[in-house]
Design a protein around this motif. Sequence first.
Motif, PDB file in Angstrom:
ATOM      1  N   SER A   1      22.531  37.861  37.043  1.00 18.38           N
ATOM      2  CA  SER A   1      22.973  36.546  37.499  1.00 18.38           C
ATOM      3  C   SER A   1      21.834  35.812  38.178  1.00 18.38           C
ATOM      4  CB  SER A   1      24.158  36.662  38.465  1.00 18.38           C
ATOM      5  OG  SER A   1      23.748  37.265  39.668  1.00 18.38           O
ATOM      6  N   SER A   2      21.985  34.505  38.238  1.00 16.68           N
ATOM      7  CA  SER A   2      21.076  33.660  39.000  1.00 16.68           C
ATOM      8  C   SER A   2      21.707  32.291  39.161  1.00 16.68           C
ATOM      9  CB  SER A   2      19.722  33.514  38.285  1.00 16.68           C
ATOM     10  OG  SER A   2      18.889  32.647  39.028  1.00 16.68           O
ATOM     11  N   GLU A   3      21.719  31.800  40.372  1.00 23.90           N
ATOM     12  CA  GLU A   3      22.163  30.416  40.612  1.00 23.90           C
ATOM     13  C   GLU A   3      21.013  29.448  40.363  1.00 23.90           C
ATOM     14  OE1 GLU A   3      25.034  28.909  41.206  1.00 23.90           O
ATOM     15  OE2 GLU A   3      26.236  30.724  41.327  1.00 23.90           O
TER      16      GLU A   3
ATOM     17  N   GLN B   1      23.321  28.919  34.631  1.00 22.69           N
ATOM     18  CA  GLN B   1      23.143  29.187  36.057  1.00 22.69           C
ATOM     19  C   GLN B   1      24.500  29.592  36.629  1.00 22.69           C
ATOM     20  OE1 GLN B   1      21.304  25.177  36.434  1.00 22.69           O
ATOM     21  NE2 GLN B   1      20.189  26.159  38.099  1.00 22.69           N
ATOM     22  N   GLY B   2      24.505  30.617  37.454  1.00 24.31           N
ATOM     23  CA  GLY B   2      25.743  31.055  38.077  1.00 24.31           C
ATOM     24  C   GLY B   2      26.573  31.997  37.230  1.00 24.31           C
ATOM     25  N   HIS B   3      26.147  32.270  36.021  1.00 23.25           N
ATOM     26  CA  HIS B   3      26.875  33.195  35.145  1.00 23.25           C
ATOM     27  C   HIS B   3      26.486  34.611  35.557  1.00 23.25           C
ATOM     28  CE1 HIS B   3      28.488  33.431  30.740  1.00 23.25           C
ATOM     29  NE2 HIS B   3      29.331  33.899  31.634  1.00 23.25           N
TER      30      HIS B   3
ATOM     31  N   SER C   1      26.478  25.027  38.322  1.00 30.20           N
ATOM     32  CA  SER C   1      26.825  26.435  38.246  1.00 30.20           C
ATOM     33  C   SER C   1      28.017  26.702  37.331  1.00 30.20           C
ATOM     34  CB  SER C   1      27.147  26.968  39.642  1.00 30.20           C
ATOM     35  OG  SER C   1      27.587  28.306  39.569  1.00 30.20           O
ATOM     36  N   TYR C   2      27.876  27.723  36.501  1.00 32.06           N
ATOM     37  CA  TYR C   2      28.954  28.176  35.622  1.00 32.06           C
ATOM     38  C   TYR C   2      30.173  28.562  36.443  1.00 32.06           C
ATOM     39  CZ  TYR C   2      30.852  30.501  31.444  1.00 32.06           C
ATOM     40  OH  TYR C   2      31.616  30.862  30.375  1.00 32.06           O
ATOM     41  N   GLN C   3      29.952  29.194  37.593  1.00 29.31           N
ATOM     42  CA  GLN C   3      31.052  29.606  38.474  1.00 29.31           C
ATOM     43  C   GLN C   3      31.877  28.405  38.913  1.00 29.31           C
ATOM     44  OE1 GLN C   3      31.891  32.736  39.378  1.00 29.31           O
ATOM     45  NE2 GLN C   3      30.195  33.748  38.384  1.00 29.31           N
ATOM     46  N   GLU C   4      31.218  27.330  39.285  1.00 31.00           N
ATOM     47  CA  GLU C   4      31.918  26.144  39.791  1.00 31.00           C
ATOM     48  C   GLU C   4      32.736  25.441  38.714  1.00 31.00           C
ATOM     49  OE1 GLU C   4      28.915  23.721  41.584  1.00 31.00           O
ATOM     50  OE2 GLU C   4      28.416  25.250  43.060  1.00 31.00           O
TER      51      GLU C   4
END
Length: 178
Positions: free
Chosen positions: A82-84, A112-114, A150-153
């Motif tokens: 992972s990496s933001e 990013q964010g994955h 970010s993928y998370q967001e």
Amino acid sequence: MILTGPAIAAARATGEIAIEPYDPRRLSPNAYDWRLGETLHICDDALDSAQPTLARELNIPPSGFVLHPGVLYLGSTYERTSSERYAQFLNGSRTIGALGIWVHVSAPLGHQGHAIRWTLEIRAARPVRVYPRMTFGKLAFLHTLGAPASYQEHGLKYVTSRGAETSRLYEELPGGRP
């Protein structure tokens, strides 16, 4: 811009990149050598993009498992990455390609964010034996341009992936069913 091996190591040391488990000997000039995980999902029935994919799970024995042509295998990376800050780009290696194994052809970009163990689409040109935790490819880290997203967001459908995962395209298709 692609990070060099030493830049990947430095970014990992500062927490900008996570690779678990990490082995500094797996760094190459412009990538990190990732390994095949310990299980495969075997998709040997007909596939329908509007339906969930039926797959049987197999633990790859230490003695290896023979991949056969005409079968879709879903595997995963042994490493979780992972990496933001950086996008990731996953490829099979030239060595694996020379064995007639096509791996992860359709979706090499990790946003990013994955934060995942990557699902791998694996096909074999000829019968070939693979082993758990064998080196299978290269992971590169890329600088992005613009505001981070970010993928998370974004809460995209594979945000919770923990390993090999079948297609979830049916969630988007009219008439598809979960």
